[in-house]
Design an enzyme around this catalytic site. Sequence first.
Site, short mmCIF file in Angstrom:
data_model
loop_
_atom_site.label_atom_id
_atom_site.label_comp_id
_atom_site.label_asym_id
_atom_site.label_seq_id
_atom_site.Cartn_x
_atom_site.Cartn_y
_atom_site.Cartn_z
N TYR A 222 -44.75 7.99 20.98
CA TYR A 222 -44.33 7.55 22.31
C TYR A 222 -44.85 8.51 23.39
CZ TYR A 222 -41.65 6.75 26.46
OH TYR A 222 -41.32 6.54 27.78
N GLY A 223 -45.32 7.94 24.50
CA GLY A 223 -45.98 8.70 25.56
C GLY A 223 -45.33 10.03 25.93
N GLY A 224 -44.04 10.00 26.27
CA GLY A 224 -43.37 11.22 26.72
C GLY A 224 -43.33 12.30 25.65
N SER A 273 -35.70 9.65 35.15
CA SER A 273 -36.57 8.63 34.56
C SER A 273 -35.94 7.25 34.70
CB SER A 273 -36.79 8.94 33.08
OG SER A 273 -37.34 10.23 32.97
N CYS A 275 -35.43 5.55 37.46
CA CYS A 275 -34.56 5.45 38.63
C CYS A 275 -35.33 5.23 39.92
CB CYS A 275 -33.65 6.67 38.74
SG CYS A 275 -32.45 6.76 37.39
N LYS A 277 -38.88 6.19 40.93
CA LYS A 277 -39.98 7.00 41.50
C LYS A 277 -41.26 6.17 41.68
CE LYS A 277 -39.94 10.08 38.29
NZ LYS A 277 -38.80 9.47 37.57
N THR A 278 -41.69 5.49 40.62
CA THR A 278 -42.96 4.76 40.71
C THR A 278 -42.88 3.69 41.80
OG1 THR A 278 -43.38 5.20 38.38
CG2 THR A 278 -44.61 3.39 39.37
N ASP A 298 -44.76 10.74 39.47
CA ASP A 298 -43.86 11.34 38.47
C ASP A 298 -43.73 12.86 38.56
OD1 ASP A 298 -42.10 10.71 36.25
OD2 ASP A 298 -43.54 11.69 34.93
N SER A 389 -40.39 -0.28 28.06
CA SER A 389 -41.81 -0.58 27.86
C SER A 389 -42.60 -0.07 29.07
CB SER A 389 -42.01 -2.08 27.66
OG SER A 389 -41.43 -2.80 28.73
N ARG A 390 -43.87 0.24 28.84
CA ARG A 390 -44.64 0.98 29.85
C ARG A 390 -46.03 0.40 30.04
NH1 ARG A 390 -41.97 5.55 32.44
NH2 ARG A 390 -39.99 5.63 31.35
N PHE A 516 -36.33 -1.37 46.91
CA PHE A 516 -37.78 -1.62 46.89
C PHE A 516 -38.36 -1.46 48.30
CE2 PHE A 516 -35.76 -3.87 43.32
CZ PHE A 516 -36.39 -3.20 42.28
#
Length: 607
Positions: A222-224, A273, A275, A277-278, A298, A389-390, A516
């Site tokens: 997993y990425g992280g 994470s 919450c 940011k992106t 991030d 999912s990412r 948003f």
Amino acid sequence: MTAVAIPGLDSAPTSHSRVLSWVREVAELTNPDRVVWVDGSDEEAARINAELVEAGTFVPLKSKPNSYWAASDPDDVARVEERTYICSQNESDAGPTNNWMHPDEMKATMQELYRGCMRGRTMYVIPFCMGPLGDDNPKLGIEITDFAYVVASMRVMTRMGSKALEKFVTADGTEREFVPALHSVGAPLEPGQADVPWPCNETKYITHFPEERMIWSYGSGYGGNSLLGKKCYSLRIASVMARDEGWLAEHMLILKLISPEDKVYYMAAAFPSACGKTNLAMLQPTIPGWRVETLGDDIAWMRFGKDGRLYAVNPEYGFFGVAPGTNWHTNPNAMRTIDQGNSVFTNVALTDDGDVWWEGMEGKPEHATSWKKQDWTPDSDEPAAHPNSRYCTPMSQCPILAPEWDDPQGVPISAILFGGRRATTVPLVNEARDWQHGVFMGATMSSEKTAAAAGKVGEVRRDPMAMLPFMGYHVGDYLNHWVEVGKNAADNKLPKIFYVNWFRRGDDKRFLWPGFGENSRVLKWVVERIEGKANATETPVGLVPTADDLDIDGIKEPREDVDAALEVNVDEWRQEIPLIEEWFAKIGDKVPSTMRDELESLKQRLG
Ligand code: GDP
Ligand code: PGA
Ligand code: MN
Ligand code: MN
């Protein structure tokens, strides 16, 4: 002893002695079938992607160029905080919020796991650089991995390959420092044994040796847990470098806000994470004349410039964004970024026409393959995409990327936002009276747990500066570092600090604030506070606007909802006090005295 002959090991494209000796040491320990020195070229990427398709890890998308769908092992979907360790020499340097083991003991344990763990596999050596390649003092690393998925993802997320390796030796021949980062999925293949699409191991360790600036990760793809330039290097290891060198390595987005008068303001914001940011980083303002450009979603590294202001650089090169909830309304700029292709989608749903889909996206399909590789229809009980999912996509494709995104100097920050996911208590926006009060807000912020980490979702926990899972040292020392950074700066040059909450809910659980693009209304108020133009009301917890102080022209929500989102309810805040006291008790003696003073004065103001 004669050196082991492993194909590829001796074809290193560098003379850097420590790179050579470390790579050899790892190869001899892990015993791969071959070694590949990753150069980052397009030809190499095409070859690796084809191998991933062959292995069943990647399914090519028909709808987006050079893009792939991947489904992980169902037990390997998020960061594993319980398995994440800070192995400092002394336990007191890791502090009460990190798992700790003595480095000697951890190394002995992990060396046994690593022994022979790459049998039957290819060992990839990935040189990478966190932050702009043009930096005078580039932050370098080498990731060794036995999972081609990691190579493909590191290509998106970092500046890697030959262009990074060039930086390892200076023009005068000096060998630069680098962070050795070792990753294995922990799934050796016996001769003749068939591979699986997503190899991993039930036993997982995500380990950091802060004094040695070294990372060892085992068992997860997993990425992280596996893209070691991201959380492991740019937050856990870099936070220790930052403490030692007087800067800040933070879990923050970086955005540029441009007013109708073309005045530019840079902001950094720390939210835990999943919450927001992106989404905030790529915001499309709903208020006329205002524009946002993106610099990072991030991580921010912040240093004081010669003019005494705090400058932020994003060490990353791509976005690793939460897919569910992303759509043409909430985040059109993320949709445009991924639509250009060159992206990896993990644990989303695959539609029958070869596109990706997730909960919250437009165009719900009649049928799809779920992230668990099962048939899915709108009647299914389970979601099509995993909540964590990412999408992994190049920053350079973002249509609102700020032109200065790759400038090693960074951008001067005017405001820092802290925020979490709280259904109650915390108002939409709240300005700190000064730096110290702002540090207190960050130190005591809290958020409901999300699917970005394994464990129970929804539980409220303290998450200082959204760094709880990412601090490479003692939380008390970390808070003290924030206090000291403020003391060493000219007061009028420090960013103003605000505490935001997009997630407050009404009695029927609906969000009180539309969020948003509408968050631009809050950013506008922030800017007007910086300029001394907007009004705020003094409350026990900070300076809060009324609905009249905010630009809410044309907002769909009823005014009562905006009022409720902004409310400071003294009873709710009194209930926070014992939780903050419990948090400070957990931190122990190292809570800075200034933070205890802030708590005392908050108690007095609440009566
Ligand atoms: P990150 O992990 O901090 O980068 O968070 P993201 O920006 O990826 O958002 C995580 C989740 O929160 C996604 O499902 C978003 O749709 C949702 N989200 C983001 N911003 C907002 C907001 O302003 N309001 C609401 N209600 N949800 C949001
Ligand atoms: P996030 O990043 O903050 O965008 O969720 C990944 C993570 O923190 O695991
Ligand atoms: Mn993150
Ligand atoms: Mn994100």
